[in-house]
Design an enzyme around this catalytic site. Structure first.
Site, PDB file in Angstrom:
ATOM      1  N   GLY A  11       8.256  98.980  29.833  1.00  0.00           N
ATOM      2  CA  GLY A  11       8.169  99.692  31.110  1.00  0.00           C
ATOM      3  C   GLY A  11       9.505  99.680  31.841  1.00  0.00           C
ATOM      4  O   GLY A  11      10.503  99.168  31.331  1.00  0.00           O
ATOM      5  N   LEU A  13      10.493  98.050  34.629  1.00  0.00           N
ATOM      6  CA  LEU A  13      10.973  96.707  34.964  1.00  0.00           C
ATOM      7  C   LEU A  13      11.243  95.914  33.689  1.00  0.00           C
ATOM      8  O   LEU A  13      12.247  95.205  33.587  1.00  0.00           O
ATOM      9  CB  LEU A  13       9.931  96.008  35.846  1.00  0.00           C
ATOM     10  CG  LEU A  13      10.303  94.610  36.330  1.00  0.00           C
ATOM     11  CD1 LEU A  13      11.590  94.624  37.156  1.00  0.00           C
ATOM     12  CD2 LEU A  13       9.165  94.009  37.158  1.00  0.00           C
ATOM     13  N   ASP A  38      -1.157  92.407  23.556  1.00  0.00           N
ATOM     14  CA  ASP A  38      -2.055  93.135  24.459  1.00  0.00           C
ATOM     15  C   ASP A  38      -2.657  92.111  25.414  1.00  0.00           C
ATOM     16  O   ASP A  38      -3.483  91.287  25.017  1.00  0.00           O
ATOM     17  CB  ASP A  38      -3.140  93.846  23.633  1.00  0.00           C
ATOM     18  CG  ASP A  38      -4.104  94.614  24.529  1.00  0.00           C
ATOM     19  OD1 ASP A  38      -4.003  94.503  25.769  1.00  0.00           O
ATOM     20  OD2 ASP A  38      -4.962  95.328  23.972  1.00  0.00           O
ATOM     21  N   THR A  64      -0.017 101.701  36.018  1.00  0.00           N
ATOM     22  CA  THR A  64       0.733 102.145  37.202  1.00  0.00           C
ATOM     23  C   THR A  64       0.506 103.617  37.569  1.00  0.00           C
ATOM     24  O   THR A  64       1.176 104.119  38.469  1.00  0.00           O
ATOM     25  CB  THR A  64       2.252 101.916  36.983  1.00  0.00           C
ATOM     26  OG1 THR A  64       2.645 102.587  35.789  1.00  0.00           O
ATOM     27  CG2 THR A  64       2.590 100.449  36.898  1.00  0.00           C
ATOM     28  N   THR A 103       2.290  94.935  44.429  1.00  0.00           N
ATOM     29  CA  THR A 103       2.725  96.187  45.041  1.00  0.00           C
ATOM     30  C   THR A 103       2.515  96.245  46.555  1.00  0.00           C
ATOM     31  O   THR A 103       1.595  95.593  47.075  1.00  0.00           O
ATOM     32  CB  THR A 103       1.949  97.362  44.380  1.00  0.00           C
ATOM     33  OG1 THR A 103       2.251  98.568  45.063  1.00  0.00           O
ATOM     34  CG2 THR A 103       0.446  97.150  44.449  1.00  0.00           C
ATOM     35  N   ASP A 104       3.318  97.084  47.209  1.00  0.00           N
ATOM     36  CA  ASP A 104       3.122  97.388  48.633  1.00  0.00           C
ATOM     37  C   ASP A 104       1.819  98.161  48.850  1.00  0.00           C
ATOM     38  O   ASP A 104       1.320  98.223  49.974  1.00  0.00           O
ATOM     39  CB  ASP A 104       4.311  98.205  49.165  1.00  0.00           C
ATOM     40  CG  ASP A 104       4.551  99.488  48.362  1.00  0.00           C
ATOM     41  OD1 ASP A 104       4.241  99.520  47.153  1.00  0.00           O
ATOM     42  OD2 ASP A 104       5.064 100.469  48.943  1.00  0.00           O
ATOM     43  N   TYR A 127      -5.786 102.057  42.577  1.00  0.00           N
ATOM     44  CA  TYR A 127      -4.659 101.273  42.042  1.00  0.00           C
ATOM     45  C   TYR A 127      -4.413 100.041  42.925  1.00  0.00           C
ATOM     46  O   TYR A 127      -4.307  98.911  42.426  1.00  0.00           O
ATOM     47  CB  TYR A 127      -3.407 102.164  41.986  1.00  0.00           C
ATOM     48  CG  TYR A 127      -2.111 101.426  41.755  1.00  0.00           C
ATOM     49  CD1 TYR A 127      -1.785 100.903  40.501  1.00  0.00           C
ATOM     50  CD2 TYR A 127      -1.187 101.246  42.797  1.00  0.00           C
ATOM     51  CE1 TYR A 127      -0.588 100.230  40.296  1.00  0.00           C
ATOM     52  CE2 TYR A 127       0.007 100.576  42.592  1.00  0.00           C
ATOM     53  CZ  TYR A 127       0.308 100.066  41.344  1.00  0.00           C
ATOM     54  OH  TYR A 127       1.492  99.392  41.133  1.00  0.00           O
ATOM     55  N   LYS A 131      -4.716  96.047  41.925  1.00  0.00           N
ATOM     56  CA  LYS A 131      -3.564  95.136  42.030  1.00  0.00           C
ATOM     57  C   LYS A 131      -3.908  93.956  42.950  1.00  0.00           C
ATOM     58  O   LYS A 131      -3.512  92.822  42.684  1.00  0.00           O
ATOM     59  CB  LYS A 131      -2.327  95.882  42.536  1.00  0.00           C
ATOM     60  CG  LYS A 131      -1.750  96.903  41.560  1.00  0.00           C
ATOM     61  CD  LYS A 131      -1.184  96.294  40.285  1.00  0.00           C
ATOM     62  CE  LYS A 131       0.108  95.529  40.501  1.00  0.00           C
ATOM     63  NZ  LYS A 131       0.686  95.050  39.207  1.00  0.00           N
ATOM     64  N   TRP A 151       8.110 101.172  45.601  1.00  0.00           N
ATOM     65  CA  TRP A 151       8.862 102.371  45.235  1.00  0.00           C
ATOM     66  C   TRP A 151       9.904 102.056  44.137  1.00  0.00           C
ATOM     67  O   TRP A 151      11.098 102.352  44.276  1.00  0.00           O
ATOM     68  CB  TRP A 151       9.565 102.946  46.463  1.00  0.00           C
ATOM     69  CG  TRP A 151       8.680 103.390  47.581  1.00  0.00           C
ATOM     70  CD1 TRP A 151       7.393 103.013  47.819  1.00  0.00           C
ATOM     71  CD2 TRP A 151       9.030 104.299  48.646  1.00  0.00           C
ATOM     72  NE1 TRP A 151       6.925 103.626  48.961  1.00  0.00           N
ATOM     73  CE2 TRP A 151       7.905 104.418  49.484  1.00  0.00           C
ATOM     74  CE3 TRP A 151      10.189 105.001  48.969  1.00  0.00           C
ATOM     75  CZ2 TRP A 151       7.912 105.225  50.624  1.00  0.00           C
ATOM     76  CZ3 TRP A 151      10.186 105.805  50.109  1.00  0.00           C
ATOM     77  CH2 TRP A 151       9.061 105.918  50.917  1.00  0.00           C
TER      78      TRP A 151
HETATM   79  N1  NAP Z   1       6.416 101.927  39.691  1.00  0.00           N
HETATM   80  C1  NAP Z   1       6.369 101.652  40.991  1.00  0.00           C
HETATM   81  O1  NAP Z   1       6.743 102.473  41.856  1.00  0.00           O
HETATM   82  C2  NAP Z   1       5.869 100.315  41.454  1.00  0.00           C
HETATM   83  C3  NAP Z   1       5.802 100.056  42.825  1.00  0.00           C
HETATM   84  C4  NAP Z   1       5.352  98.815  43.248  1.00  0.00           C
HETATM   85  C5  NAP Z   1       4.977  97.853  42.320  1.00  0.00           C
HETATM   86  N2  NAP Z   1       5.032  98.134  40.995  1.00  0.00           N
HETATM   87  C6  NAP Z   1       4.616  97.090  40.033  1.00  0.00           C
HETATM   88  O2  NAP Z   1       5.777  96.709  39.318  1.00  0.00           O
HETATM   89  C7  NAP Z   1       5.408  96.298  37.990  1.00  0.00           C
HETATM   90  C8  NAP Z   1       6.267  97.021  36.977  1.00  0.00           C
HETATM   91  O3  NAP Z   1       6.038  98.428  37.136  1.00  0.00           O
HETATM   92  P1  NAP Z   1       6.767  99.503  36.207  1.00  0.00           P
HETATM   93  O4  NAP Z   1       7.028 100.676  37.058  1.00  0.00           O
HETATM   94  O5  NAP Z   1       7.857  98.846  35.436  1.00  0.00           O
HETATM   95  O6  NAP Z   1       5.556  99.871  35.237  1.00  0.00           O
HETATM   96  P2  NAP Z   1       5.590 100.808  33.937  1.00  0.00           P
HETATM   97  O7  NAP Z   1       6.916 101.427  33.754  1.00  0.00           O
HETATM   98  O8  NAP Z   1       4.375 101.669  34.035  1.00  0.00           O
HETATM   99  O9  NAP Z   1       5.392  99.742  32.774  1.00  0.00           O
HETATM  100  C9  NAP Z   1       4.202  99.036  32.592  1.00  0.00           C
HETATM  101  C10 NAP Z   1       4.153  98.609  31.150  1.00  0.00           C
HETATM  102  O10 NAP Z   1       2.944  97.865  30.940  1.00  0.00           O
HETATM  103  C11 NAP Z   1       2.512  98.170  29.632  1.00  0.00           C
HETATM  104  N3  NAP Z   1       1.104  97.851  29.424  1.00  0.00           N
HETATM  105  C12 NAP Z   1       0.020  98.574  29.827  1.00  0.00           C
HETATM  106  N4  NAP Z   1      -1.090  97.976  29.383  1.00  0.00           N
HETATM  107  C13 NAP Z   1      -0.727  96.878  28.700  1.00  0.00           C
HETATM  108  C14 NAP Z   1      -1.428  95.873  27.992  1.00  0.00           C
HETATM  109  N5  NAP Z   1      -2.763  95.869  27.903  1.00  0.00           N
HETATM  110  N6  NAP Z   1      -0.719  94.875  27.397  1.00  0.00           N
HETATM  111  C15 NAP Z   1       0.611  94.863  27.454  1.00  0.00           C
HETATM  112  N7  NAP Z   1       1.351  95.796  28.093  1.00  0.00           N
HETATM  113  C16 NAP Z   1       0.678  96.799  28.709  1.00  0.00           C
HETATM  114  C17 NAP Z   1       2.776  99.664  29.519  1.00  0.00           C
HETATM  115  O11 NAP Z   1       2.790 100.040  28.167  1.00  0.00           O
HETATM  116  P3  NAP Z   1       2.311 101.528  27.761  1.00  0.00           P
HETATM  117  O12 NAP Z   1       3.249 102.439  28.450  1.00  0.00           O
HETATM  118  O13 NAP Z   1       2.426 101.485  26.282  1.00  0.00           O
HETATM  119  O14 NAP Z   1       0.901 101.636  28.276  1.00  0.00           O
HETATM  120  C18 NAP Z   1       4.145  99.790  30.169  1.00  0.00           C
HETATM  121  O15 NAP Z   1       5.186  99.645  29.241  1.00  0.00           O
HETATM  122  C19 NAP Z   1       3.910  96.566  37.885  1.00  0.00           C
HETATM  123  O16 NAP Z   1       3.202  95.392  38.135  1.00  0.00           O
HETATM  124  C20 NAP Z   1       3.635  97.562  38.986  1.00  0.00           C
HETATM  125  O17 NAP Z   1       2.307  97.499  39.453  1.00  0.00           O
HETATM  126  C21 NAP Z   1       5.491  99.340  40.530  1.00  0.00           C
END
Ligand code: NAP
Length: 286
Positions: A11, A13, A38, A64, A103-104, A127, A131, A151
């Site tokens: 992902g 992060l 997983d 997400t 998350t916010d 969502y 969370k 964000w």
């Molecule tokens: N994006 C935002 O704006 C935002 C804002 C606030 C907080 N956050 C939090 O920040 C964190 C990182 O977000 P991000 O944007 O980096 O998320 P992301 O790009 O969507 O990455 C999440 C990763 O988790 C993997 N995943 C999903 N199901 C899984 C499972 N069962 N086992 C193992 N891996 C799994 C996904 O793989 P697949 O793609 O193969 O499913 C993906 O690679 C999350 O906790 C999110 O809630 C994000």
């Protein structure tokens, strides 16, 4: 040498952790994705921790897709809550520490000053609910840090910056909401903070609990989009619109600025302003 597993390492992060990890040779990182670990599978988590003598888990895995979660809450809950409980229980059994990202969007956005960690959470989306349940799954774990961020964007994956750059090249004008206020967070900055927590764990200063982290400053999505177009020298015009004129499946908090005093004090951080981090990230992109 301490063994650290990063979940969801493909992902946004997760990729930031991969990119920065060579700067931290004192740790031995295991980068996993849903195929290699997983986190929904409790037995798989247990045996992975044991087989690799893991000392600390960084959970960057999540569901997400904020809008999709409205009609897919069970699947979102499986990853954002049930899997977090699996990680927490397996971590406790194996004497592992855990750093989890939240998350916010756990807030409803009715505040008019930045949210502190003790402000009541009240999500307005599926969502956000999943969370928040994930956070609750960690509340009895004395060796867990939860970082709420907002964000998030990076050079990879689906995020607002990459979407704006793509649409900005395709269109003459874009309508972007100006009545949702928050703070962008560059994934590389957040990853560095997590590494700072790893380093402090090495000296016995791992301080469990909830923390807020974003870049410094405040803006609307409209301001964010305008800055992206300016930095990319794209002629696309950004038009401010109200949320009611840009309907989405999931509701978003109108205000979700995070107060970062607690994390800054605990880990002696100086946080870059969002414009500074955006500029640096976009110059790397080009
Ligand atoms: N994006 C935002 O704006 C935002 C804002 C606030 C907080 N956050 C939090 O920040 C964190 C990182 O977000 P991000 O944007 O980096 O998320 P992301 O790009 O969507 O990455 C999440 C990763 O988790 C993997 N995943 C999903 N199901 C899984 C499972 N069962 N086992 C193992 N891996 C799994 C996904 O793989 P697949 O793609 O193969 O499913 C993906 O690679 C999350 O906790 C999110 O809630 C994000």
């Amino acid at each position: 040498m301490k063994n650290i597993v990063v979940t969801g390492a493909n992902g946004q992060l997760g990729n930031a952790f991969r990119r920065l990890s060579p700067e931290y040779p004192q740790f031995n990182f295991f980068f996993t994705d849903a195929d290699t670990l997983d986190i929904i599978n409790k037995e798989a988590v247990r045996s992975y921790l044991q087989a690799n003598s893991i000392h600390l888990i960084i959970n960057a895995a999540a569901y997400t897709a904020v809008d999709k979660a409205e009609t897919d809450e069970v699947a979102a809950c499986r990853i954002n809550c049930e899997a977090v409980r699996n990680l927490s229980e397996a971590a406790a059994e194996n004497h592992c520490k855990l750093i989890h990202i939240s998350t916010d969007y756990v807030f409803d956005g009715t505040n008019c000053r930045p949210y502190t960690e003790t402000d009541p959470a009240c999500p307005v989306s599926a969502y956000g609910r999943t969370k928040l349940s994930g956070e609750a799954a960690l509340q009895d774990n004395a060796e867990a840090v939860i970082i709420r961020t907002s964000w998030l964007y990076s050079e990879t994956g689906n995020n607002f910056v990459r979407t704006m750059l793509r649409l900005g090249r395709e269109r003459d004008e874009l309508r972007v909401v100006f009545d949702q206020t928050g703070t962008p967070t560059y994934a590389g900055d957040l990853a560095k903070v997590v590494f700072a927590i790893l380093l402090s764990a090495e000296t016995g200063n791992f301080k469990s609990g909830i923390y807020h982290y974003s870049n410094e400053g405040v803006c609307s999505w409209y301001d964010f989009a305008l800055k992206i177009m300016n930095l990319a020298n794209l002629p696309c015009q950004i038009l401010p619109v109200e949320t009611k004129d840009y309907p989405t499946s999931a509701a978003r908090p109108p205000y979700s600025v995070l107060n970062k005093t607690k994390i800054k004090d605990a880990y002696h951080l100086t946080i870059p302003h969002w414009e500074e981090s955006l500029k640096a990230m976009m110059s790397r992109l080009s």
